[in-house]
Design a protein around this motif. Sequence first.
Motif, PDB file in Angstrom:
ATOM      1  N   GLN A 272       0.831  -1.192   0.000  1.00  0.00           N
ATOM      2  CA  GLN A 272       0.000   0.000   0.000  1.00  0.00           C
ATOM      3  C   GLN A 272       0.878   1.259   0.000  1.00  0.00           C
ATOM      4  OE1 GLN A 272      -0.715  -2.772   2.167  1.00  0.00           O
ATOM      5  NE2 GLN A 272      -2.066  -3.379   0.480  1.00  0.00           N
ATOM      6  N   GLU A 273       1.969   1.233   0.754  1.00  0.00           N
ATOM      7  CA  GLU A 273       2.867   2.387   0.803  1.00  0.00           C
ATOM      8  C   GLU A 273       3.543   2.620  -0.551  1.00  0.00           C
ATOM      9  OE1 GLU A 273       5.514   1.215   3.878  1.00  0.00           O
ATOM     10  OE2 GLU A 273       4.001   1.353   5.471  1.00  0.00           O
ATOM     11  N   LEU A 274       3.881   1.526  -1.242  1.00  0.00           N
ATOM     12  CA  LEU A 274       4.560   1.627  -2.530  1.00  0.00           C
ATOM     13  C   LEU A 274       3.604   1.847  -3.694  1.00  0.00           C
ATOM     14  CD1 LEU A 274       7.117  -1.300  -2.076  1.00  0.00           C
ATOM     15  CD2 LEU A 274       7.615   1.157  -1.982  1.00  0.00           C
ATOM     16  N   GLY A 275       2.301   1.704  -3.453  1.00  0.00           N
ATOM     17  CA  GLY A 275       1.321   1.867  -4.508  1.00  0.00           C
ATOM     18  C   GLY A 275       1.443   0.818  -5.595  1.00  0.00           C
ATOM     19  N   LEU A 276       1.688  -0.439  -5.223  1.00  0.00           N
ATOM     20  CA  LEU A 276       1.812  -1.505  -6.203  1.00  0.00           C
ATOM     21  C   LEU A 276       0.493  -1.648  -6.961  1.00  0.00           C
ATOM     22  CD1 LEU A 276       3.819  -4.182  -4.170  1.00  0.00           C
ATOM     23  CD2 LEU A 276       4.674  -2.290  -5.575  1.00  0.00           C
ATOM     24  N   PRO A 277       0.539  -1.826  -8.281  1.00  0.00           N
ATOM     25  CA  PRO A 277      -0.694  -1.767  -9.091  1.00  0.00           C
ATOM     26  C   PRO A 277      -1.770  -2.754  -8.683  1.00  0.00           C
ATOM     27  CG  PRO A 277       1.244  -1.698 -10.515  1.00  0.00           C
ATOM     28  CD  PRO A 277       1.745  -1.973  -9.124  1.00  0.00           C
ATOM     29  N   THR A 278      -1.379  -3.963  -8.249  1.00  0.00           N
ATOM     30  CA  THR A 278      -2.367  -4.993  -7.922  1.00  0.00           C
ATOM     31  C   THR A 278      -2.750  -4.970  -6.449  1.00  0.00           C
ATOM     32  OG1 THR A 278      -1.446  -6.345  -9.704  1.00  0.00           O
ATOM     33  CG2 THR A 278      -2.816  -7.483  -8.142  1.00  0.00           C
ATOM     34  N   ALA A 279      -2.080  -4.175  -5.650  1.00  0.00           N
ATOM     35  CA  ALA A 279      -2.324  -4.174  -4.205  1.00  0.00           C
ATOM     36  C   ALA A 279      -3.685  -3.573  -3.868  1.00  0.00           C
ATOM     37  CB  ALA A 279      -1.234  -3.392  -3.483  1.00  0.00           C
ATOM     38  N   PRO A 280      -4.413  -4.187  -2.925  1.00  0.00           N
ATOM     39  CA  PRO A 280      -5.659  -3.578  -2.456  1.00  0.00           C
ATOM     40  C   PRO A 280      -5.348  -2.350  -1.603  1.00  0.00           C
ATOM     41  CG  PRO A 280      -5.100  -5.465  -1.097  1.00  0.00           C
ATOM     42  CD  PRO A 280      -4.084  -5.430  -2.196  1.00  0.00           C
ATOM     43  N   LYS A 281      -6.218  -1.368  -1.653  1.00  0.00           N
ATOM     44  CA  LYS A 281      -6.020  -0.202  -0.783  1.00  0.00           C
ATOM     45  C   LYS A 281      -6.103  -0.623   0.682  1.00  0.00           C
ATOM     46  CE  LYS A 281      -7.557   3.451  -3.956  1.00  0.00           C
ATOM     47  NZ  LYS A 281      -7.560   2.599  -5.145  1.00  0.00           N
ATOM     48  N   GLN A 282      -7.013  -1.538   0.987  1.00  0.00           N
ATOM     49  CA  GLN A 282      -7.126  -2.114   2.330  1.00  0.00           C
ATOM     50  C   GLN A 282      -6.887  -3.616   2.218  1.00  0.00           C
ATOM     51  OE1 GLN A 282     -11.075   0.132   3.524  1.00  0.00           O
ATOM     52  NE2 GLN A 282     -10.191  -0.871   5.299  1.00  0.00           N
ATOM     53  N   PRO A 283      -5.765  -4.115   2.721  1.00  0.00           N
ATOM     54  CA  PRO A 283      -5.507  -5.558   2.624  1.00  0.00           C
ATOM     55  C   PRO A 283      -6.469  -6.389   3.457  1.00  0.00           C
ATOM     56  CG  PRO A 283      -3.781  -4.471   3.881  1.00  0.00           C
ATOM     57  CD  PRO A 283      -4.638  -3.384   3.305  1.00  0.00           C
ATOM     58  N   GLU A 302     -12.292  -5.183  -3.113  1.00  0.00           N
ATOM     59  CA  GLU A 302     -10.914  -4.810  -3.481  1.00  0.00           C
ATOM     60  C   GLU A 302     -10.404  -5.652  -4.654  1.00  0.00           C
ATOM     61  OE1 GLU A 302      -9.056  -2.386  -2.590  1.00  0.00           O
ATOM     62  OE2 GLU A 302      -9.549  -1.712  -0.570  1.00  0.00           O
ATOM     63  N   GLY A 303     -11.304  -5.921  -5.601  1.00  0.00           N
ATOM     64  CA  GLY A 303     -10.908  -6.690  -6.771  1.00  0.00           C
ATOM     65  C   GLY A 303     -10.494  -8.115  -6.463  1.00  0.00           C
ATOM     66  N   GLY A 304     -10.978  -8.646  -5.348  1.00  0.00           N
ATOM     67  CA  GLY A 304     -10.609 -10.006  -4.955  1.00  0.00           C
ATOM     68  C   GLY A 304      -9.240 -10.112  -4.323  1.00  0.00           C
ATOM     69  N   MET A 305      -8.606  -8.984  -3.979  1.00  0.00           N
ATOM     70  CA  MET A 305      -7.238  -8.993  -3.448  1.00  0.00           C
ATOM     71  C   MET A 305      -7.159  -8.775  -1.945  1.00  0.00           C
ATOM     72  SD  MET A 305      -4.956  -9.731  -5.730  1.00  0.00           S
ATOM     73  CE  MET A 305      -3.425  -9.071  -5.047  1.00  0.00           C
TER      74      MET A 305
END
Length: 350
Positions: A272-283, A302-305
């Motif tokens: 989330q800190e790195l803004g990875l494209p596939t990362a959910p905003k809330q894990p 969260e797109g299933g993530m």
Amino acid sequence: MPDRLDVAVLGATGSVGQRFVQLLADHPWFRLAELVGSERSAGKRYSDVCDWRISARPPESVLNLPVKHYEEPLQSPIVFSALPGGVAGPIEEALARDGKKVFTNARDHRMDPDVPLLIPEVNPDHARAIEVQRQQRGWREGFIVANPNCSTIHLVLALKPLHDAFGITHGIVTTLQAASGAGYPGVPSLDLIDNVIPFIGGEEEKIERETRKLLGQWDGAKFIDAEVTLSAHCNRVPVRDGHLETVSVKFARHATPSDVAEVLASFRAQPQELGLPTAPKQPVVVLDLPDRPQPVLDRDIEGGMASVVGRIRPCSVLDVRFVVLGHNTIRGAAGASVLNAELFYRQGLL
């Protein structure tokens, strides 16, 4: 942003392979350049051999891509493996020996003492194990990184912030796992309709072992397992997608259900800190409705993530109990490998 890196997908026509294709088709950092399949598919167009089952049709960009055979050389520096367990091991090792960066969903190398078993929100520092892996195996550039079992991923995403905050000593988890976790066509319909199958071979052992490795430490030379005692019960249920898990945990330090909910809802980490494209905003997404999460309603959050947690309440045997839901073929499989590769990209390891 530099040019996208070429990637290949092994087992591209299978159920997890299709998820890889879906997630990589328009990826901002990776270009889906090569698809690999069995002898039945090799030499044919992807659209002609893939029985696409996860949406209306495959992405346009892959329809005419040729499917290569496993023995053909690959040009892509990055390889995502959706190969079945038991088949994947030697193929992935050969590719890593040849300099490929292999991100695998298969079980074969997860518990190897020099292979990172990685969830980027949980143990990103374990990525450093590839240095030892290369030294021990004589690989100059290649490596293997594994993501955990589909149930383990969603469980540990919820356990990690709680372990950091309160120290987990014991836990019990019962899984209600979707039919798609067995691949396609998976469990015969007459075995699963109007039924629950209280056994999934090797699944309970995977959850118990992998959780200790994930919550443990990398000391620069070896993995040190976390001292967490976990008991798992695994069941296959007539749900298409989405693994539901009921969890009870014992803490080293006092925590109320409200404390647990607050820690889970506020959890953020490197992706989330790195803004990875596939990362959910809330894990970890916390729901406070009494009958949620439910697979059909919540698996695509969260797109299933993300791992979706609800029914946080006191446990009369341990300390706190709750329910976890996660999409098993997105974050539980292909999405996990893609996120691992994104972390390596941002860390300059690709």
